[in-house]
Design a protein around this motif. Structure first.
Motif, PDB file in Angstrom:
ATOM      1  N   ALA A 170       0.355 -11.083   3.495  1.00  0.00           N
ATOM      2  CA  ALA A 170       0.854  -9.710   3.418  1.00  0.00           C
ATOM      3  C   ALA A 170       1.758  -9.420   4.610  1.00  0.00           C
ATOM      4  O   ALA A 170       1.334  -9.529   5.767  1.00  0.00           O
ATOM      5  CB  ALA A 170      -0.323  -8.739   3.396  1.00  0.00           C
ATOM      6  N   CYS A 212       3.509  -7.584   7.525  1.00  0.00           N
ATOM      7  CA  CYS A 212       3.161  -6.407   8.322  1.00  0.00           C
ATOM      8  C   CYS A 212       4.095  -6.334   9.527  1.00  0.00           C
ATOM      9  O   CYS A 212       4.595  -7.361  10.001  1.00  0.00           O
ATOM     10  CB  CYS A 212       1.702  -6.482   8.788  1.00  0.00           C
ATOM     11  SG  CYS A 212       1.316  -7.898   9.826  1.00  0.00           S
ATOM     12  N   THR A 245       4.038  -3.355  -5.460  1.00  0.00           N
ATOM     13  CA  THR A 245       3.362  -2.137  -5.006  1.00  0.00           C
ATOM     14  C   THR A 245       2.832  -1.317  -6.180  1.00  0.00           C
ATOM     15  O   THR A 245       1.957  -0.487  -6.008  1.00  0.00           O
ATOM     16  CB  THR A 245       4.325  -1.271  -4.179  1.00  0.00           C
ATOM     17  OG1 THR A 245       5.483  -0.982  -4.959  1.00  0.00           O
ATOM     18  CG2 THR A 245       4.731  -1.998  -2.910  1.00  0.00           C
ATOM     19  N   GLY A 246       3.396  -1.526  -7.360  1.00  0.00           N
ATOM     20  CA  GLY A 246       2.948  -0.782  -8.530  1.00  0.00           C
ATOM     21  C   GLY A 246       1.937  -1.574  -9.329  1.00  0.00           C
ATOM     22  O   GLY A 246       1.062  -2.246  -8.783  1.00  0.00           O
ATOM     23  N   SER A 253       6.781 -12.203  -3.569  1.00  0.00           N
ATOM     24  CA  SER A 253       6.804 -10.749  -3.391  1.00  0.00           C
ATOM     25  C   SER A 253       5.453 -10.162  -3.777  1.00  0.00           C
ATOM     26  O   SER A 253       4.734 -10.710  -4.617  1.00  0.00           O
ATOM     27  CB  SER A 253       7.907 -10.128  -4.251  1.00  0.00           C
ATOM     28  OG  SER A 253       7.688 -10.417  -5.621  1.00  0.00           O
ATOM     29  N   THR A 309       2.896  -3.530   4.867  1.00  0.00           N
ATOM     30  CA  THR A 309       3.606  -2.590   4.009  1.00  0.00           C
ATOM     31  C   THR A 309       3.187  -2.756   2.554  1.00  0.00           C
ATOM     32  O   THR A 309       3.123  -1.791   1.791  1.00  0.00           O
ATOM     33  CB  THR A 309       5.112  -2.807   4.138  1.00  0.00           C
ATOM     34  OG1 THR A 309       5.405  -4.210   3.914  1.00  0.00           O
ATOM     35  CG2 THR A 309       5.582  -2.451   5.550  1.00  0.00           C
ATOM     36  N   VAL A 310       2.894  -3.979   2.136  1.00  0.00           N
ATOM     37  CA  VAL A 310       2.343  -4.285   0.813  1.00  0.00           C
ATOM     38  C   VAL A 310       1.338  -5.406   1.003  1.00  0.00           C
ATOM     39  O   VAL A 310       1.344  -6.117   2.012  1.00  0.00           O
ATOM     40  CB  VAL A 310       3.436  -4.725  -0.195  1.00  0.00           C
ATOM     41  CG1 VAL A 310       4.347  -3.578  -0.541  1.00  0.00           C
ATOM     42  CG2 VAL A 310       4.223  -5.909   0.338  1.00  0.00           C
ATOM     43  N   ARG A 368      -4.924  -4.199  -3.348  1.00  0.00           N
ATOM     44  CA  ARG A 368      -5.593  -3.136  -2.606  1.00  0.00           C
ATOM     45  C   ARG A 368      -6.380  -2.220  -3.544  1.00  0.00           C
ATOM     46  O   ARG A 368      -5.993  -2.032  -4.700  1.00  0.00           O
ATOM     47  CB  ARG A 368      -4.574  -2.294  -1.847  1.00  0.00           C
ATOM     48  CG  ARG A 368      -3.802  -3.020  -0.780  1.00  0.00           C
ATOM     49  CD  ARG A 368      -2.999  -2.011   0.024  1.00  0.00           C
ATOM     50  NE  ARG A 368      -2.149  -2.642   1.010  1.00  0.00           N
ATOM     51  CZ  ARG A 368      -1.518  -1.980   1.972  1.00  0.00           C
ATOM     52  NH1 ARG A 368      -1.645  -0.660   2.044  1.00  0.00           N
ATOM     53  NH2 ARG A 368      -0.757  -2.608   2.841  1.00  0.00           N
ATOM     54  N   GLN A 385      -4.907   0.139  -6.646  1.00  0.00           N
ATOM     55  CA  GLN A 385      -3.777  -0.410  -7.398  1.00  0.00           C
ATOM     56  C   GLN A 385      -4.146  -0.570  -8.863  1.00  0.00           C
ATOM     57  O   GLN A 385      -5.297  -0.823  -9.222  1.00  0.00           O
ATOM     58  CB  GLN A 385      -3.360  -1.771  -6.830  1.00  0.00           C
ATOM     59  CG  GLN A 385      -2.397  -1.687  -5.655  1.00  0.00           C
ATOM     60  CD  GLN A 385      -1.800  -3.038  -5.309  1.00  0.00           C
ATOM     61  OE1 GLN A 385      -2.371  -3.773  -4.512  1.00  0.00           O
ATOM     62  NE2 GLN A 385      -0.659  -3.353  -5.897  1.00  0.00           N
TER      63      GLN A 385
END
Length: 533
Positions: free
Chosen positions: A322, A324, A416-417, A413, A353-354, A520, A523
């Motif tokens: 991840a 950061c 985030t969604g 990658s 960040t993700v 996380r 999610q």
């Protein structure tokens, strides 16, 4: 059982033990197709066969069937080597067991102590063993409502089995007594008192006093009365000299991890290791451990950032997993690239960040003392090096002969969604109604951890033919999607139990396992059948 494992189903526990005992030497010799087998896990009526090369899974399956076809499962006759376990029959469920069996309280105790039990297979925790061959009158169901905490030393019954809880843990078995026997001790060889095939007798002792360590010991009998020795602090943890990482802050959770400890499934210890092996191995490559093989150096696994360390000596490190924000003495440093730390400099990690977990690799590796051959911390088994805390100095080993050849590396990658996890059918896919599974959206529960992620939302229902059936415990693997009675699926991660009793309806693909380790709480996630499945 997913793309890299097989579940060989047989008639009963005796047949499973005979097959496992027959296959184990073939796997150890590693000749021909058996070289592709990583390890075996025996269950109540199954043997789990985990392979290193998924392309050889079919060949391994045919070889297993060929070997099983010529075996005759004959009940094992108890030998002279018997472990005696002293028990105070003071369990909270003793009266309920008497009611369920139609026996008196004293008759339950006589039935439990009057039989020589046998260790069938390992269970959900180090040292837990499923004991078979008991008095058939003691067959009782699990509790309707499992306890959130069963004290260590509890002696219990469920189904055809008896067992002793080696540590405090949740559990749904009927508790009939307590013992002070040390079921698990890493300083003992073997560390588990109850290993498959060993005979066990329970001996009643005065419920008002602890078992006495005095008295004669029968020939070839192991009488266990004490709690056992406690392992001291890991070697190297107190070293102040030499290269190392001084811990200034840990964040929510920082663990020492490598690729885990294979070979202990029979005594209830899973492999454990880095939750995202892809990120872990990339970090090692960046700092020059390009060909670590099986002896992979340990790194730090950092959950949600917050780690701060001071270099003792000049070090080369890399951050993977991840992404950061990170800095050295206030100067920002890149992700997925080698970073030089001079003696005394401080590396600080912010919140990713993700993603969820970041790995800090260091050239030479973190060399805290290994436990059972690995420097990984298993959070379910409570096994491995201590969790780093502020003030610890984590020693760093000597640098390898090879030099780093990568200046920066691409990383996958982290969405985030909504996240899509690919999977293939599991061994018990027919137990549940999986129609429309691809269209269901679940939410990652806050109760998720390194053991597994819980998916909250739509329930998966049992098929009618399996609605009231209990599944005998069988081997589990990382990525297994298990469906408990509540219907909300659980995806097992690296610290999963060795065996489980709920149907595995699907198994994540390896890339999906790495992605799942980075999810996380909160999610959204969707499960999708892999085109290659």
């Amino acid at each position: 059982m997913g793309g890299a494992a097989l579940l060989v189903e047989v008639a009963d526990t005796d047949a499973a033990l005979v097959l496992r005992a027959h296959l184990a030497p073939l796997v150890e010799q590693a000749a021909g197709v058996w070289a592709a087998v990583d390890h075996l896990v025996v269950g109540a009526r199954t043997v789990l066969v985990v392979v290193r090369d998924p392309g050889l899974r079919s060949d391994v399956g045919r070889a297993c069937l060929d070997e099983a076809a010529g075996l005759a499962a004959t009940p094992t006759v108890p030998g002279e080597d018997v472990v005696e376990i002293p028990v105070r029959y003071d369990g909270p469920d003793l009266e309920e067991v008497a009611r369920l069996t139609g026996l008196s309280r004293d008759a339950v105790v006589r039935a439990h102590t009057g039989t020589t039990w046998r260790v069938g297979f390992g269970g959900f925790a180090p040292g837990f063993a499923y004991l078979v061959d008991g008095d058939p009158r003691l067959r009782v169901p699990r509790r309707d409502e499992p306890r959130t905490r069963v004290p260590a030393g509890s002696v219990a019954l469920a189904g055809d089995f008896s067992g002793v809880y080696p540590q405090d843990s949740p559990g749904g078995w009927q508790l009939v007594g307590t013992t002070d026997a040390a079921l698990w001790d890493v300083d003992r060889d073997p560390p588990a008192l109850l290993v498959p095939g060993r005979s066990v007798r329970f001996v009643e002792v005065d419920a008002t006093s602890p078992p006495s360590s005095s008295g004669p010991v029968a020939p070839r009998t192991t009488r266990v009365t004490g709690a056992g020795a406690t392992a001291g602090p890991p070697e190297g943890q107190d070293r102040a000299a030499g290269r190392g990482l001084e811990v200034l802050a840990t964040g929510p959770l920082t663990l020492v991890e490598d690729l885990g400890r294979p070979g202990f499934a029979d005594v209830g210890v899973g492999r454990s290791g880095a939750a995202d092996p892809t990120a872990y191995l990339l970090g090692l490559r960046l700092v020059g451990h390009a060909d670590a093989g099986e002896a992979t150096p340990a790194s730090l696994e950092v959950t949600l950032g917050g780690l701060s360390v001071r270099a003792r000596g000049d070090l080369l490190v890399a951050l993977t997993g991840a992404p950061c924000p990170a800095d050295v003495d206030g100067r920002p440093v890149p992700h997925a690239a080698p970073v030089a730390l001079a003696d005394g400099q401080v590396l600080t990690l912010g919140v990713p960040t993700v993603g969820l977990r970041t790995w800090l690799a260091v050239r030479g590796g973190v060399v805290v003392a290994p436990v059972l051959g690995s420097r990984s911390t298993d959070t379910l088994a409570r096994l491995g090096p201590p969790v780093p805390s502020v003030g610890d100095v984590l020693p760093v080993g000597p640098a390898p002969a090879s030099f780093p050849v990568v200046e920066v590396a691409p990383q996958p990658s982290f969405p985030t969604g909504e996240v899509v996890l690919d999977l293939v059918p599991g061994s018990r896919a027919d137990w549940c109604d999986l129609s429309g599974l691809d269209d269901v959206r679940w939410t990652i529960s806050s109760r998720s951890n390194r053991v597994g992620i819980r998916l909250e939302g739509k329930q998966i229902h049992r098929q009618g033919a399996y609605a009231d059936r209990e599944l005998p415990s069988e081997g589990m693997i990382t990525g297994a999607v298990q469906v408990p009675p509540g219907g909300e699926p659980v995806v097992f991660l690296t610290d999963h139990p060795v065996t489980g009793g709920y149907p595995v309806v699907a198994v994540l693909t390896p890339p999906a396992v790495a992605l799942a380790a980075q999810l996380r709480p909160g999610q959204q996630v969707r499960l999708r059948w892999s085109r290659g499945g």
